[in-house]
Design an enzyme around this catalytic site. Structure first.
Site, short mmCIF file in Angstrom:
data_model
loop_
_atom_site.label_atom_id
_atom_site.label_comp_id
_atom_site.label_asym_id
_atom_site.label_seq_id
_atom_site.Cartn_x
_atom_site.Cartn_y
_atom_site.Cartn_z
CG ASP A 1 2.81 6.10 2.58
OD1 ASP A 1 2.00 5.34 2.88
OD2 ASP A 1 4.03 6.25 3.15
NE ARG B 1 -3.36 0.03 2.74
CZ ARG B 1 -4.38 0.28 3.56
NH1 ARG B 1 -4.99 -0.83 4.17
NH2 ARG B 1 -4.96 1.37 4.04
CE1 TYR C 1 7.73 1.06 -2.36
CE2 TYR C 1 8.40 -0.93 -1.21
CZ TYR C 1 7.41 -0.17 -1.69
OH TYR C 1 6.07 -0.02 -1.23
NE ARG D 1 8.52 9.48 1.92
CZ ARG D 1 7.17 9.89 2.36
NH1 ARG D 1 6.12 9.25 2.39
NH2 ARG D 1 7.09 11.35 2.68
#
Length: 283
Positions: free
Chosen positions: A62, A60, A123, A211
């Protein structure tokens, strides 16, 4: 929770990508534009379904985060799937907005679950440190960092973060959710255009984890923190105000990995277990 598909239904896997710039994340929200909302609406429309569909997703993302290799699934009545399976991709292409695309739809193997069957997510976070800024044609996918970056230092600092740890220091805590994760890869590379890309792969990620890791390692790369600092933050086990959560637009979900079909059921069982670290007490 069982991963068995109800009699008379077929589990369908979707492989998709999207530009996250104008989405309020993946998850459906009232009065906000989301990837899930757009997809579920398009699926219901093109298949002329009387009831809304519900997608389960691998990760999911952001608000503002992109995806190149996102995976989702839904269960459809056998008759609906038989009618639409050959034309669904083309019809979705005509109905969906241009910032989200479905590239593949296929009947999933037994026990497949887009979320719980995944064994890793990969990622990429892209950063530009050129003193003139970021190429305007790439500005929506690359963060500008106004300090020159030492890639070797960032790679050295990343080593202390690999493996299974409690990443509470790098996650936004959610009630009832564990922050124990296995970080399988964290590496940095500068390409021929000068863009520095972090490749981050783990069995799963907690909220803001990628992040936050990137934010900490940028402090090392620009010389504001020593190489051993990110590891010390991890060991402390609490959020550090010096760890900056970088902006979302540099982040892209690149790929999701799944085991062989015969291992799916066992993977689902393991993924649902709440993990603890070796030697951790119960209280």
């Amino acid at each position: 929770m069982s991963d068995e598909v109800e009699p008379g239904f077929v589990r369908v896997r979707l492989d998709l990508s999207y530009d996250g710039k104008d989405f309020s994340g993946w998850a459906k929200q009232t009065a906000r534009r989301t990837v899930q909302g757009e997809l579920e609406s398009a699926l219901q429309t093109v298949m002329r379904l009387p009831h809304p569909v519900e997608l389960t997703v691998a990760g999911r993302t952001d608000a503002g985060v992109h995806a190149r290799g996102q995976v989702a699934h839904l269960d459809l009545p056998e008759a609906v799937w038989a009618e639409h399976r050959e034309v669904l991709l083309r019809r979705l292409a005509g109905r969906l907005p241009q910032d989200v695309r479905v590239w593949r739809v296929a009947e999933a193997p037994a026990h497949f679950n887009a979320r719980f069957s995944a064994i890793w997510r990969r990622y990429a976070y892209r950063v530009g440190d050129h003193k003139g800024g970021v190429d305007p044609l790439r500005r929506g996918h690359v963060l500008w960092h106004d300090w020159p970056l030492d890639v070797d230092a960032m790679n050295e600092a990343s080593q202390a973060l690999l493996g299974e740890h409690d990443f509470a220091a790098y996650c936004k805590k959610r009630e009832g959710a564990t922050t124990i994760r296995t970080l399988q890869r964290l590496s940095w590379e500068r390409d021929a255009d000068g863009i520095v890309t972090a490749t981050v792969r783990a069995d799963a990620f907690c909220h803001n984890m990628v992040r936050s890791l990137v934010g900490a390692l940028l402090h090392v790369g620009d010389g504001h923190r020593p190489v051993d600092w990110p590891g010390k933050v991890l060991a402390a086990g609490v959020r550090d105000s010096a760890v900056h959560v970088v902006r979302p637009h540099g982040l892209t979900l690149e790929e999701v990995g799944y085991p062989a079909d015969e291992l799916l059921a066992e993977r689902n069982r393991l993924a649902r277990n709440v993990r603890t670290l070796p030697g951790a007490g119960c209280c």
